[in-house]
Design a protein around this motif. Structure first.
Motif, PDB file in Angstrom:
ATOM      1  N   GLY A  21      23.292 -25.843  33.616  1.00  0.00           N
ATOM      2  CA  GLY A  21      22.501 -26.906  33.433  1.00  0.00           C
ATOM      3  C   GLY A  21      23.092 -28.268  32.735  1.00  0.00           C
ATOM      4  N   PHE A  22      22.511 -29.215  32.720  1.00  0.00           N
ATOM      5  CA  PHE A  22      23.160 -30.385  32.195  1.00  0.00           C
ATOM      6  C   PHE A  22      22.469 -31.258  31.487  1.00  0.00           C
ATOM      7  CE2 PHE A  22      24.775 -34.877  32.524  1.00  0.00           C
ATOM      8  CZ  PHE A  22      25.918 -34.654  31.582  1.00  0.00           C
ATOM      9  N   ASP A  23      22.648 -31.613  30.292  1.00  0.00           N
ATOM     10  CA  ASP A  23      21.797 -32.366  29.432  1.00  0.00           C
ATOM     11  C   ASP A  23      22.434 -33.334  28.761  1.00  0.00           C
ATOM     12  OD1 ASP A  23      19.669 -33.021  28.041  1.00  0.00           O
ATOM     13  OD2 ASP A  23      19.898 -31.369  26.300  1.00  0.00           O
ATOM     14  N   THR A  24      22.125 -34.554  29.256  1.00  0.00           N
ATOM     15  CA  THR A  24      22.803 -35.898  28.774  1.00  0.00           C
ATOM     16  C   THR A  24      24.172 -36.008  28.894  1.00  0.00           C
ATOM     17  OG1 THR A  24      22.501 -35.614  26.298  1.00  0.00           O
ATOM     18  CG2 THR A  24      20.566 -36.485  27.846  1.00  0.00           C
ATOM     19  N   ASP A  25      24.845 -35.174  28.128  1.00  0.00           N
ATOM     20  CA  ASP A  25      26.395 -35.181  28.094  1.00  0.00           C
ATOM     21  C   ASP A  25      27.143 -33.745  27.856  1.00  0.00           C
ATOM     22  OD1 ASP A  25      25.774 -34.738  25.552  1.00  0.00           O
ATOM     23  OD2 ASP A  25      27.099 -36.465  24.811  1.00  0.00           O
ATOM     24  N   GLN A  26      26.355 -32.585  28.160  1.00  0.00           N
ATOM     25  CA  GLN A  26      27.003 -31.696  27.837  1.00  0.00           C
ATOM     26  C   GLN A  26      26.318 -30.583  29.000  1.00  0.00           C
ATOM     27  OE1 GLN A  26      28.003 -29.581  24.013  1.00  0.00           O
ATOM     28  NE2 GLN A  26      25.879 -30.315  23.642  1.00  0.00           N
ATOM     29  N   LEU A  27      27.619 -29.731  29.451  1.00  0.00           N
ATOM     30  CA  LEU A  27      27.182 -28.827  30.350  1.00  0.00           C
ATOM     31  C   LEU A  27      26.878 -27.581  29.552  1.00  0.00           C
ATOM     32  CD1 LEU A  27      27.529 -27.947  33.448  1.00  0.00           C
ATOM     33  CD2 LEU A  27      29.597 -26.950  32.912  1.00  0.00           C
ATOM     34  N   GLU A  28      25.719 -26.755  30.062  1.00  0.00           N
ATOM     35  CA  GLU A  28      25.035 -25.759  29.310  1.00  0.00           C
ATOM     36  C   GLU A  28      24.883 -24.478  30.315  1.00  0.00           C
ATOM     37  OE1 GLU A  28      22.520 -28.382  26.216  1.00  0.00           O
ATOM     38  OE2 GLU A  28      21.615 -27.560  27.813  1.00  0.00           O
ATOM     39  N   VAL A  29      24.907 -23.327  29.445  1.00  0.00           N
ATOM     40  CA  VAL A  29      24.470 -22.099  30.418  1.00  0.00           C
ATOM     41  C   VAL A  29      23.193 -21.430  29.866  1.00  0.00           C
ATOM     42  CG1 VAL A  29      25.356 -19.850  30.996  1.00  0.00           C
ATOM     43  CG2 VAL A  29      26.995 -21.826  30.764  1.00  0.00           C
ATOM     44  N   LEU A  30      22.253 -21.117  30.687  1.00  0.00           N
ATOM     45  CA  LEU A  30      21.180 -20.241  30.455  1.00  0.00           C
ATOM     46  C   LEU A  30      21.397 -18.829  30.141  1.00  0.00           C
ATOM     47  CD1 LEU A  30      17.975 -20.901  29.980  1.00  0.00           C
ATOM     48  CD2 LEU A  30      17.789 -20.025  32.330  1.00  0.00           C
ATOM     49  N   LEU A  31      21.096 -18.466  28.830  1.00  0.00           N
ATOM     50  CA  LEU A  31      21.297 -16.963  28.318  1.00  0.00           C
ATOM     51  C   LEU A  31      20.264 -16.325  28.053  1.00  0.00           C
ATOM     52  CD1 LEU A  31      24.784 -17.543  26.378  1.00  0.00           C
ATOM     53  CD2 LEU A  31      24.369 -16.721  28.855  1.00  0.00           C
ATOM     54  N   VAL A  32      20.102 -15.052  28.237  1.00  0.00           N
ATOM     55  CA  VAL A  32      18.591 -14.163  27.841  1.00  0.00           C
ATOM     56  C   VAL A  32      18.862 -13.409  26.647  1.00  0.00           C
ATOM     57  CG1 VAL A  32      17.514 -14.372  30.048  1.00  0.00           C
ATOM     58  CG2 VAL A  32      19.193 -12.465  29.439  1.00  0.00           C
ATOM     59  N   HIS A  33      18.101 -13.531  25.585  1.00  0.00           N
ATOM     60  CA  HIS A  33      18.141 -12.972  24.498  1.00  0.00           C
ATOM     61  C   HIS A  33      17.613 -11.445  24.888  1.00  0.00           C
ATOM     62  CE1 HIS A  33      18.835 -12.200  20.248  1.00  0.00           C
ATOM     63  NE2 HIS A  33      17.754 -11.716  20.077  1.00  0.00           N
ATOM     64  N   ARG A  34      18.302 -10.400  24.774  1.00  0.00           N
ATOM     65  CA  ARG A  34      17.724  -9.148  25.575  1.00  0.00           C
ATOM     66  C   ARG A  34      16.971  -8.286  24.583  1.00  0.00           C
ATOM     67  NH1 ARG A  34      21.740  -6.590  29.194  1.00  0.00           N
ATOM     68  NH2 ARG A  34      21.203  -4.464  28.358  1.00  0.00           N
ATOM     69  N   GLY A  35      15.675  -8.001  25.162  1.00  0.00           N
ATOM     70  CA  GLY A  35      14.602  -7.266  24.170  1.00  0.00           C
ATOM     71  C   GLY A  35      14.661  -5.840  24.438  1.00  0.00           C
ATOM     72  N   PHE A  36      15.508  -5.380  25.075  1.00  0.00           N
ATOM     73  CA  PHE A  36      15.629  -3.991  25.469  1.00  0.00           C
ATOM     74  C   PHE A  36      17.237  -3.490  25.212  1.00  0.00           C
ATOM     75  CE2 PHE A  36      16.129  -6.975  28.773  1.00  0.00           C
ATOM     76  CZ  PHE A  36      17.361  -6.669  29.349  1.00  0.00           C
ATOM     77  N   GLU A  37      17.166  -2.051  24.915  1.00  0.00           N
ATOM     78  CA  GLU A  37      18.075  -1.298  24.811  1.00  0.00           C
ATOM     79  C   GLU A  37      18.826  -1.179  26.273  1.00  0.00           C
ATOM     80  OE1 GLU A  37      19.370  -0.877  22.152  1.00  0.00           O
ATOM     81  OE2 GLU A  37      18.054  -1.035  20.582  1.00  0.00           O
ATOM     82  N   PRO A  38      20.164  -1.010  26.461  1.00  0.00           N
ATOM     83  CA  PRO A  38      21.216  -1.113  25.532  1.00  0.00           C
ATOM     84  C   PRO A  38      21.491  -2.436  24.977  1.00  0.00           C
ATOM     85  CG  PRO A  38      22.299  -0.634  27.196  1.00  0.00           C
ATOM     86  CD  PRO A  38      20.757  -0.558  27.870  1.00  0.00           C
ATOM     87  N   GLU A  39      21.974  -2.640  23.794  1.00  0.00           N
ATOM     88  CA  GLU A  39      22.597  -3.945  23.439  1.00  0.00           C
ATOM     89  C   GLU A  39      21.370  -4.920  23.067  1.00  0.00           C
ATOM     90  OE1 GLU A  39      25.765  -4.533  22.931  1.00  0.00           O
ATOM     91  OE2 GLU A  39      26.384  -2.427  23.630  1.00  0.00           O
ATOM     92  N   LYS A  40      20.204  -4.238  22.654  1.00  0.00           N
ATOM     93  CA  LYS A  40      19.213  -5.058  22.155  1.00  0.00           C
ATOM     94  C   LYS A  40      19.481  -5.959  21.239  1.00  0.00           C
ATOM     95  CE  LYS A  40      14.303  -4.115  20.994  1.00  0.00           C
ATOM     96  NZ  LYS A  40      13.405  -3.551  20.330  1.00  0.00           N
ATOM     97  N   GLU A  41      18.730  -7.164  21.298  1.00  0.00           N
ATOM     98  CA  GLU A  41      18.840  -8.454  20.711  1.00  0.00           C
ATOM     99  C   GLU A  41      20.291  -9.226  20.540  1.00  0.00           C
ATOM    100  OE1 GLU A  41      16.159  -9.243  19.300  1.00  0.00           O
ATOM    101  OE2 GLU A  41      15.295  -7.460  19.684  1.00  0.00           O
ATOM    102  N   ARG A  42      21.094  -8.685  21.755  1.00  0.00           N
ATOM    103  CA  ARG A  42      22.323  -9.619  21.798  1.00  0.00           C
ATOM    104  C   ARG A  42      21.768 -10.394  23.067  1.00  0.00           C
ATOM    105  NH1 ARG A  42      27.577  -6.217  22.336  1.00  0.00           N
ATOM    106  NH2 ARG A  42      28.319  -8.507  22.060  1.00  0.00           N
TER     107      ARG A  42
END
Lengths: 225, 225
Positions: A21-42
């Motif tokens: 995505g793009f926001d006025t002057d930066q390129l951005e990436v959409l990430l999800v915060h994992r609410g499940f195992e494994p690697e929960k909360e990353r």
DNA sequence: TCAAAAGTGTTTGTTCTACACCCATGC
DNA sequence: GCATGGGTGTAGAACAAACACTTTTGA
């Protein structure tokens, strides 16, 4: 080749989406915060397993749709990550897709539901597995593609100004661009049509709005920045 | 995500290799005549299923090694083909790899054993499934890559002449190149070193032999044709 | 009237293209 | 001595890069 090989092979096939995505002057990436195992909360990319009856491309579109509510998004396959131990929990081979979306189309409700968040491309949190590599390769591909194919417009609204467009390119390419040279090139592209309308949100003078005319572009199909 | 998804998913993962070779003035692809069902007696790329414990890249290298006796070959992933019905017999998703080999390293014994054959890139037989699309996309990628990375040398012996090199590029790109302009560009590349040796097999005058100096190239890493 | 962003051309250097003749040799 | 492929330079066009001032307008 062996038609019963499936009984032996224990590899799961997944897709992961790098959503830009793009926001006025930066390129951005959409990430999800994992609410499940494994690697929960990353943090991780949006991904999912491929269903038996669906095309790989369809799987990527489904994942994006389910996790963002967005349909008909510009998307292309990037590459497939297949290191045997890339996911330490099970054997998963993942094909990545990069998607270009209009940030404001992405609804806040999904942000909440999936604990998703936009991150500037150069300021990412720690990601699980090889997801950082995936982002890097998707970005590199985007940087190459955006110079020769007019896909960048997918990150802007239907009407946009030239200063906006320039900032978009600067954000993607990670470098400053000379305003006059940039506009000179755009001036040769007749599929970029100026409207009789100005956007005054960024300045008092206001900048003319333009739109990308797909039909005109399809006649010549030449683009280069 | 669901750790037991593998029990549901019934997709087999394969690799297919597009093996390029070069023969005096044509780019060629190595194909195998299938001696087994399904699609027995038709032509296909060399392929195989991915093993549980091996990297995807390793799988491609193994397939190439087993079916050609060649090791340490230049290879890169092209893309993944995942249409649900691309193989009408079972659900197989296949990642393609393109390999550049020195044709004379490919032994006749394998030709016999696997009923393999070289075909000019523009004169292919009918191929199974979507293998024609695979060849096309690998060729397109090769045409792009070969202009900006010195990978073409993998298709020539360690010592080669400039007329050979030019024919190679003409064969890959499918277009004539101006001899003087071509040599002018090469002249700026100091990793292309001329030997005090001539190849007289093509002419009485003989053409100087050159070699590609990898170490010198790695210093600057700039290449463009 | 001034601050802030939009808009506009020219010059210079670099790269790309087109193009034709001489050279070395074996037969 | 001639046929065959190898080797070489230059001029014009297109493209890329660097660079600074004027315009509009709301506060």
């Amino acid at each position: 080749m062996n038609r019963t090989y499936k009984q032996i092979q224990q590899i799961t096939l997944a897709v992961d989406c790098i959503i830009f995505g793009f926001d006025t002057d930066q390129l951005e990436v959409l990430l999800v915060h994992r609410g499940f195992e494994p690697e929960k909360e990353r943090w991780s990319l949006m991904g999912g397993f491929v269903r038996n009856e669906e095309d790989l491309d369809e799987a990527a579109n489904r994942v994006l749709r389910n996790l963002s509510g967005l349909n008909n998004v510009y998307m292309e396959q990037v590459r497939t990550f297949g290191k045997a131990n890339r996911d330490p929990y099970e054997r998963v081979v993942s094909t990545t897709y990069s998607a270009l979306i209009l940030k404001k189309d992405y609804k806040a409700e999904f942000i909440k539901e999936y604990r998703a968040e936009w991150f500037p491309i150069h300021d990412l949190p720690d990601l699980i597995f090889d997801h950082k590599d995936m982002v890097v390769s998707a970005l590199q591909r985007l940087q190459r593609r955006v110079r020769s194919v007019p896909i960048g417009f997918n990150l802007l609204p239907g009407k946009f100004t030239l200063p906006q467009l320039q900032k978009l390119y600067e954000g993607i390419l990670g470098e400053k661009i000379d305003k006059r040279n940039f506009r000179k090139k755009l001036g040769t592209m007749d599929f970029l049509v100026r409207l009789d309308e100005k956007d005054r949100s960024q300045s008092k003078k206001g900048a003319f709005l333009y739109r990308f005319d797909k039909k005109k572009y399809n006649k010549a199909k030449s683009f280069s920045i």
